[in-house]
Every structure is written in structure tokens, then in C-alpha cells.
Design a protein around this motif. Structure first.
Motif, short mmCIF file in Angstrom:
data_model
loop_
_atom_site.label_atom_id
_atom_site.label_comp_id
_atom_site.label_asym_id
_atom_site.label_seq_id
_atom_site.Cartn_x
_atom_site.Cartn_y
_atom_site.Cartn_z
N VAL A 1 0.71 -1.20 0.11
CA VAL A 1 0.12 0.04 0.07
C VAL A 1 0.86 1.30 -0.10
CG1 VAL A 1 -1.98 -1.24 1.33
CG2 VAL A 1 -0.28 0.13 2.62
N PRO A 2 0.31 2.34 -0.65
CA PRO A 2 1.17 3.56 -0.61
C PRO A 2 1.35 4.04 0.52
CG PRO A 2 -1.02 3.91 -1.57
CD PRO A 2 -0.67 2.44 -1.36
N LEU A 3 2.39 5.14 1.08
CA LEU A 3 2.35 5.97 2.25
C LEU A 3 1.23 6.74 2.63
CD1 LEU A 3 3.79 6.57 4.97
CD2 LEU A 3 5.09 8.32 3.36
N ILE A 4 0.29 7.37 1.45
CA ILE A 4 -0.58 8.04 1.66
C ILE A 4 -2.01 7.28 2.26
CG2 ILE A 4 -2.36 9.20 0.51
CD1 ILE A 4 -0.56 10.19 -1.56
N SER A 5 -2.04 6.13 1.91
CA SER A 5 -3.04 5.29 2.57
C SER A 5 -2.92 5.18 4.15
CB SER A 5 -3.16 3.91 1.90
OG SER A 5 -2.11 3.18 2.01
N LEU A 6 -1.57 4.86 4.42
CA LEU A 6 -1.14 4.62 5.92
C LEU A 6 -1.31 5.92 6.45
CD1 LEU A 6 2.08 2.52 5.63
CD2 LEU A 6 -0.32 1.83 5.98
N LEU A 7 -1.17 7.08 6.00
CA LEU A 7 -1.40 8.25 6.84
C LEU A 7 -2.78 8.48 6.84
CD1 LEU A 7 1.40 10.68 4.69
CD2 LEU A 7 1.30 9.94 7.26
N PHE A 8 -3.62 8.31 5.90
CA PHE A 8 -4.86 8.44 6.07
C PHE A 8 -5.54 7.62 7.08
CE2 PHE A 8 -5.81 10.45 1.82
CZ PHE A 8 -6.47 11.78 2.55
N MET A 9 -5.20 6.42 7.22
CA MET A 9 -5.56 5.35 8.15
C MET A 9 -5.18 5.75 9.48
SD MET A 9 -7.19 2.47 7.11
CE MET A 9 -6.78 1.26 8.21
N SER A 10 -3.94 6.19 9.85
CA SER A 10 -3.51 6.76 11.03
C SER A 10 -4.47 7.79 11.45
CB SER A 10 -2.07 7.03 11.07
OG SER A 10 -1.85 8.21 9.97
N SER A 11 -4.66 8.82 10.56
CA SER A 11 -5.51 9.99 10.92
C SER A 11 -6.67 9.81 10.95
CB SER A 11 -5.23 11.21 9.84
OG SER A 11 -5.85 12.21 9.94
N VAL A 12 -7.55 9.05 10.07
CA VAL A 12 -8.97 8.89 10.12
C VAL A 12 -9.47 7.59 10.81
CG1 VAL A 12 -10.98 8.65 8.70
CG2 VAL A 12 -9.07 10.06 8.03
N MET A 13 -8.94 6.45 10.52
CA MET A 13 -9.33 5.04 11.10
C MET A 13 -8.93 4.81 12.39
SD MET A 13 -11.38 4.27 8.64
CE MET A 13 -11.41 2.69 8.98
N LEU A 14 -7.55 5.10 12.50
CA LEU A 14 -6.97 4.70 14.05
C LEU A 14 -7.80 5.27 15.31
CD1 LEU A 14 -5.07 3.39 15.45
CD2 LEU A 14 -3.41 5.37 15.48
N PRO A 15 -8.35 6.40 15.16
CA PRO A 15 -8.90 6.99 16.27
C PRO A 15 -10.45 6.25 16.55
CG PRO A 15 -8.06 9.09 15.21
CD PRO A 15 -7.77 7.63 14.35
N LEU A 16 -10.88 5.57 15.70
CA LEU A 16 -11.97 4.83 15.63
C LEU A 16 -11.94 3.58 16.45
CD1 LEU A 16 -13.50 5.21 11.90
CD2 LEU A 16 -14.14 6.70 13.96
N PHE A 17 -10.68 3.00 16.41
CA PHE A 17 -10.55 1.94 17.17
C PHE A 17 -9.78 1.81 18.50
CE2 PHE A 17 -9.99 0.91 12.75
CZ PHE A 17 -10.80 -0.08 12.46
N LEU A 18 -9.54 3.17 18.95
CA LEU A 18 -9.15 3.57 20.42
C LEU A 18 -10.30 3.59 21.30
CD1 LEU A 18 -6.51 6.28 19.40
CD2 LEU A 18 -6.10 4.02 19.98
N PRO A 19 -10.04 3.08 22.46
CA PRO A 19 -11.07 3.08 23.53
C PRO A 19 -11.73 4.55 23.85
CG PRO A 19 -9.03 1.95 24.43
CD PRO A 19 -8.59 2.54 23.06
N GLU A 20 -12.82 4.76 24.15
CA GLU A 20 -13.41 5.94 24.38
C GLU A 20 -12.56 6.80 25.42
OE1 GLU A 20 -17.76 7.93 25.36
OE2 GLU A 20 -17.58 5.77 25.27
N GLY A 21 -12.19 8.11 25.06
CA GLY A 21 -11.56 9.08 26.05
C GLY A 21 -10.02 8.88 25.81
N LEU A 22 -9.49 8.03 24.90
CA LEU A 22 -8.32 8.04 24.78
C LEU A 22 -7.90 8.53 23.21
CD1 LEU A 22 -5.46 7.10 25.30
CD2 LEU A 22 -5.96 4.56 24.30
#
Length: 365
Positions: free
Chosen positions: A204-225
Motif C-alpha cells: 500500500v502507498p504511504l498516503i493510505s497509511l497516513l489516512f488510516m492513522s489520521s482517520v481510522m485509527l481513532p475509531l479503534f481506540l477506547p473512548e476517552g483515549l
């Protein structure tokens, strides 16, 4: 002057075939196609270089106070760079505090230069890096020693690019080593995990990883973190570069003859002793050129963080160009940051060549 040796079975070659003219003829006019390409390149240089010099220097305006004066000169408007250089270099960091990112950048560059000098390859180098990183953090964040606190959302420009690249290389390299060793491991679970990670990240390109880290990652974190956006981008860069480092190092490990392992086993060395003292030093010497290529690409790829709203050097240049009072000078702005990228990347490349020559890898020309 010593006489030229006569080869067995014939006369010495004529001087016309061994001199400078002969080398030029062989490299530039050895065939009709090479002759045509040489003439074409010479014509392109003749047409473009004088015009570029005239635009860049002869007709350039260095002292204009307005955009209209710059446009009237008909050349490059370097007065725009003089007007906007602090915005390009430091982004939206508080104007009166911009000596802090400047000093932080100098510290980072200084410790990198020290790391390149063989005299500093001693145990205290780790302590030097620790002190430098603490100093950079204190200068950039502030909040202590009477320094005003500055949120990292206001960091930008060259210091941010250096921070992303430095931490990316520093953490991606050891992680890549572990992944390369894991991929060559005899333990099926470890090998499978490393293979899946490397192939997934490299697919996958780096752009997709940056999008995942910016948009998708917060959705998998516990609430309040929550994790800071800059830290998420840094993690994505590290994970991306580590996969490429792993494959490069794996190629170096495969180049080591089997006899090296057998010799280490005959001395009674353990796996980790063999790897640390015999295998890795040889493998890393072999892969110096591709590793440096990865590091240079990583330094340039930090400009991609602009797509997730991080104010790096490229975004700072775009912001400077967007000023209505100085609109229309994007060429000068991008040339300015291109020179910055070139200086850093060329310095890394030249150091790798000198290191390769010093370690005598057998790959220098």
C-alpha cells in the motif's frame, strides 16, 4: 617519462586512441544514435541554460517591496522569499518565538553530523542523542524555563520535516532489522507474522497509511483515549519505512555465505552472538546504498503529511504563495524548498559514498 609498454604481439595503441579525445569520442560519439543524442542534449542545454540563468539571476529582483515591482523586472522574484522565508521555514510557529525552532533545527542537524563522524562512534553518542532530543522537545514545546508553551499543532516548516525524518529513520531502522531477522527465523509463527506485516505494508502507498492513522485509527481506540495527529503520522512513517528496511536487510543477510554461520557455530557462538558480531556487520555493509536510498526517500516522503493537515515545509510554502499580496510566485517558493531538500538529500548521498568507501564494501566504482 617511462616508455609505454608494448603489448605482446603488436605495437602500442596510437595516442589518438588513448587520450582525452578518444574517451570523449567513445562515450559521446561511439555510434550514430549516441551522436544524435549528444547533439540533442547539447542543443537543449544551449537553449535552456542561458535563459534559466537570465531568469534566476540577471533579471531577478532581490529587493522589491511589492509584488508589482517584482513582476516588472521580468525575472525571478527572490524578494518574495526574503519576505516569506520565516513563514516557509517555521510555519505558523509564533513569530517572536521562532528562534526556538531555529535552534532546535541546528541541534538536530549538529547531532546528525556528529553521528556521521567516526570519532563519535562511542557509547556516549547515545547520551548525546538523548540530551539533544530533550533539548529539542523543550525548545519546541516550551512550558519550562520561562518558555511559552506552544502546541504542536503550530509546529511547521523545516523543523517539523527534520523531526519527522529523524525519528522515522531512528525507529524504522531497528524495527526493520528485527523484521528481517524474523522473516528468516525458523519459528513458523514469527516468520508468518513478519511476512504478513512486510508484504501488507509494502503493498500500500504511504498516503493510505497516513489516512488510516489520521482517520481510522481513532475509531479503534477506547473512548476517552486519543493520540495526537503528529504522533499518528510519525507512527505511520515509521511502520512504512521499517517494511522497506526489512526487505533490504534481508537481501544483505542472504548474501552472507553459509560458511560464516558454520564458522561461528564451530566457535560455539550463540544465535544472537553470531548475528550481532558476524552476520549483521557484513550484511549491513553490503546494503549501504539501498538503505541510504530508503532514508532519502523517507526524508522526501515527509512532505506527504500535508494531506492530513500537518504544516510541513511543503504546506508552509503553499501558505506563503496563497498570500493575496504576493500571489503568483509559486515557482520561486517551490524552488526554494527544492534547494533545501536537495542539500539534505545530496549530503546524505555523499556521506553514504564516503562510508561505503571507508568500509571497503567492494561496491564503489
Amino acid at each position: 617519462m617511462a616508455a609505454q609498454p608494448i603489448p605482446a604481439g603488436g605495437l602500442p595503441p596510437p595516442k589518438a586512441q588513448t587520450g582525452t579525445l578518444a574517451r570523449i569520442r567513445a562515450s559521446l560519439f561511439s555510434s550514430p544514435l549516441n551522436t544524435l543524442l549528444t547533439i540533442l542534449v547539447a542543443w537543449l542545454l544551449f537553449m535552456s541554460v542561458p535563459a534559466a540563468i537570465e531568469w534566476l539571476f540577471i533579471r531577478a529582483d532581490f529587493n522589491a517591496s511589492t509584488a508589482q515591482e517584482c513582476r516588472a523586472s521580468g525575472g525571478a522574484c527572490w524578494a518574495f522569499i526574503a519576505e516569506k522565508h520565516r513563514l516557509i521555514l517555521f510555519g505558523v510557529y509564533p513569530y517572536d518565538e521562532q528562534w526556538r525552532p531555529l535552534l532546535a533545527s541546528i541541534i538536530l542537524v549538529a547531532v546528525i553530523v556528529c553521528s556521521c563522524l567516526r570519532w563519535f562512534w562511542r557509547p556516549f553518542l547515545g547520551m548525546l542523542w538523548g540530551l539533544a532530543l530533550v533539548a529539542v522537545a523543550v525548545l519546541m514545546w516550551g512550558g519550562v524555563f520561562g518558555l511559552t508553551h506552544v502546541e504542536n499543532e503550530r509546529w511547521g516548516g523545516l523543523p517539523l520535516t527534520l523531526i519527522l525524518a529523524t525519528f522515522g529513520i531512528a525507529f524504522a531502522f531497528p524495527l526493520g532489522l528485527l523484521l528481517a531477522l524474523g522473516r528468516r527465523s525458523d519459528m513458523p509463527a514469527v516468520k508468518a507474522l513478519c511476512v504478513v506485516y512486510i508484504e501488507l505494508i509494502r503493498g500500500v502507498p504511504l498516503i493510505s497509511l497516513l489516512f488510516m492513522s489520521s482517520v481510522m485509527l481513532p475509531l479503534f481506540l477506547p473512548e476517552g483515549l486519543s493520540i495526537d495527529k503528529l504522533l499518528r503520522a510519525q507512527i505511520a512513517i515509521i511502520l512504512f519505512a521499517a517494511a522497506y528496511v526489512a526487505e533490504t536487510v534481508r537481501g544483505g543477510l542472504q548474501a552472507i555465505p553459509r560458511g560464516q554461520y558454520e564458522g561461528a557455530a564451530s566457535l560455539g557462538l550463540s544465535y544472537w552472538q553470531t548475528t550481532r558480531k558476524i552476520v549483521l556487520p557484513q550484511a549491513l555493509k553490503v546494503v549501504i546504498p539501498p538503505l541510504v536510498g530508503i532514508f532519502i526517500s523517507l526524508f522526501k516522503d515527509t512532505s506527504l503529511v500535508v494531506i492530513i493537515g500537518i504544516f510541513d515545509l511543503t504546506q508552509a510554502a503553499k501558505t506563503a504563495v496563497a498570500d493575496a499580496a504576493w500571489r503568483g510566485f509559486s515557482t520561486e517558493a517551490y524552488l526554494f524548498i527544492a534547494v533545501i531538500y536537495f542539500v539534505f538529500c545530496y549530503s546524505i548521498s555523499r556521506y553514504s559514498r564516503s562510508l561505503e568507501h571507508r568500509l571497503d564494501t567492494g561496491y564503489q566504482r
